[in-house]
Design an enzyme around this catalytic site. Structure first.
Site, PDB file in Angstrom:
ATOM      1  N   HIS A 188       0.846  -1.198   0.000  1.00 34.65           N
ATOM      2  CA  HIS A 188       0.000   0.000   0.000  1.00 34.65           C
ATOM      3  C   HIS A 188       0.883   1.250   0.000  1.00 34.65           C
ATOM      4  O   HIS A 188       1.823   1.357   0.800  1.00 34.65           O
ATOM      5  CB  HIS A 188      -0.930  -0.012   1.211  1.00 34.65           C
ATOM      6  N   GLU A 223       1.845   3.374   3.011  1.00 36.07           N
ATOM      7  CA  GLU A 223       2.451   2.590   4.089  1.00 36.07           C
ATOM      8  C   GLU A 223       3.948   2.411   3.811  1.00 36.07           C
ATOM      9  O   GLU A 223       4.558   1.407   4.171  1.00 36.07           O
ATOM     10  CB  GLU A 223       1.703   1.254   4.228  1.00 36.07           C
ATOM     11  N   HIS A 258       2.349  -4.208   6.778  1.00 27.36           N
ATOM     12  CA  HIS A 258       1.466  -3.076   6.495  1.00 27.36           C
ATOM     13  C   HIS A 258       1.458  -2.164   7.708  1.00 27.36           C
ATOM     14  O   HIS A 258       2.009  -2.505   8.756  1.00 27.36           O
ATOM     15  CB  HIS A 258       0.036  -3.582   6.255  1.00 27.36           C
ATOM     16  N   GLU A 274       0.502  -5.677  10.903  1.00 29.04           N
ATOM     17  CA  GLU A 274       0.185  -4.244  10.861  1.00 29.04           C
ATOM     18  C   GLU A 274       1.034  -3.543  11.915  1.00 29.04           C
ATOM     19  O   GLU A 274       0.766  -3.637  13.113  1.00 29.04           O
ATOM     20  CB  GLU A 274      -1.306  -4.029  11.171  1.00 29.04           C
TER      21      GLU A 274
HETATM   22 ZN   LIG Z   1      -1.919  -2.002   4.019  1.00 27.44          ZN
END
Ligand SMILES: [Zn+2]
Length: 293
Positions: free
Chosen positions: A60, A63, A204, A263
């Site tokens: 992403h 990110e 992420h 994450e």
């Molecule tokens: Zn992400």
């Protein structure tokens, strides 16, 4: 702390990789393919072992701090190996001999460049339209064709598309016209099929959570590995439902091996570079744990 991985746009990442390769010739540097705007998507291999493990970052666009995280880890691991030291408490040579670690630090280079506004964007008019007319691309997650690369994988892609209800290219959550329609996703798919990965982690931001399951396709050890990751990092291991078509979903479904989304960090994306130190302290423990299972 070291100077590597500091505030990385694409050129900064490439520079760091070249410097690392120069300093630590035992690193192998290659490419898994090219992006929409024809940027190479680099891969760095560290270690020569028979067991293959993969980490990636910046699926992403906003990110991008996960790229810095991975570059910094390569630096610390390579330095430890070169000096016969331990990396976060584990003997680096022992890991190096046993594990081949393949790191793709920036899956979505065009998107990262867009978020960081580091260059003239050839598709700017179109991108502005998809971004609701705003020149602020800090919320942009997709690639430069407005496709969310982590909604691109053939693991119930149709379900994810229906759930997202985004019919056109956008800053996030648009799955594309078909699975693997985007070159970055295709490159990741081919790269993953070529290798015999025992375990993969996609980094992420944000939330300090570890996602470890997919539709009960995951092997039985996935949950206990996630718990180990949680224990060393202080993150939470979370059993997720109602999410499909991500890279780790596809990896679990296709290979029935442990795949994770981690994450890192806390706050709203893009997380500030000032968080890197704290984030690295926790995430690097997960990385070493993954190598030392
Ligand atoms: Zn992400």
């Amino acid at each position: 702390m070291n100077e590597f991985g500091k505030g990385l746009d694409y050129a900064g990442m490439i520079m760091d990789i070249l410097l690392l390769k120069d300093r630590y010739p035992f690193l192998e540097v290659g490419s898994i393919g090219r992006s929409v705007e024809d940027r190479d998507i680099p891969v760095i291999r560290i270690g020569v072992g028979a067991k293959h493990i993969h980490f990636n970052g910046a699926f992403h666009a906003n990110e991008w701090i996960t790229t810095s995280l991975l570059i910094r880890f390569i630096h610390d691991y390579a330095q430890a190996y070169a000096h016969g030291n331990s990396v976060h408490g584990v003997d680096a040579k022992q890991l190096f001999d046993r594990i081949s670690l393949w790191i793709v630090p920036m899956v979505n280079p065009d998107g990262v460049e867009l978020v960081l506004s580091k260059q003239q964007e050839p598709h700017l008019q179109q991108l502005l339209e998809w971004n609701g007319g705003s020149t602020d691309f800090s919320g942009w997650k997709a690639n430069v064709r407005g496709v969310d690369l982590n909604d691109q994988f053939p693991a119930n892609w149709e379900l994810e598309r229906a759930r997202r209800q985004v019919a056109n290219p956008a800053s996030r959550d648009y799955s594309g016209t078909s699975p693997l329609s985007e070159p970055e996703a295709r490159a990741m798919e081919a790269f993953t099929r070529e290798r015999d990965f025992s375990l993969v982690i996609a980094f992420h931001t944000q939330g300090e959570e570890i996602y470890w399951n997919y539709n009960d396709y995951e092997p039985v050890e996935s949950e206990s590995i996630a718990e180990r990751f949680a224990q060393v990092s202080g993150y939470r291991a979370v059993k997720l439902t109602g999410s499909d078509a991500g890279y780790k979903d596809w990896f679990i479904q296709e290979f029935r091996r442990p795949g994770f989304t981690v994450e890192v960090g806390v706050g709203s994306n893009p997380l500030p570079y000032s968080q890197l130190g704290d984030m690295y302290g926790k995430a690097s423990k997960i990385m070493v744990e993954a190598l030392n299972l």
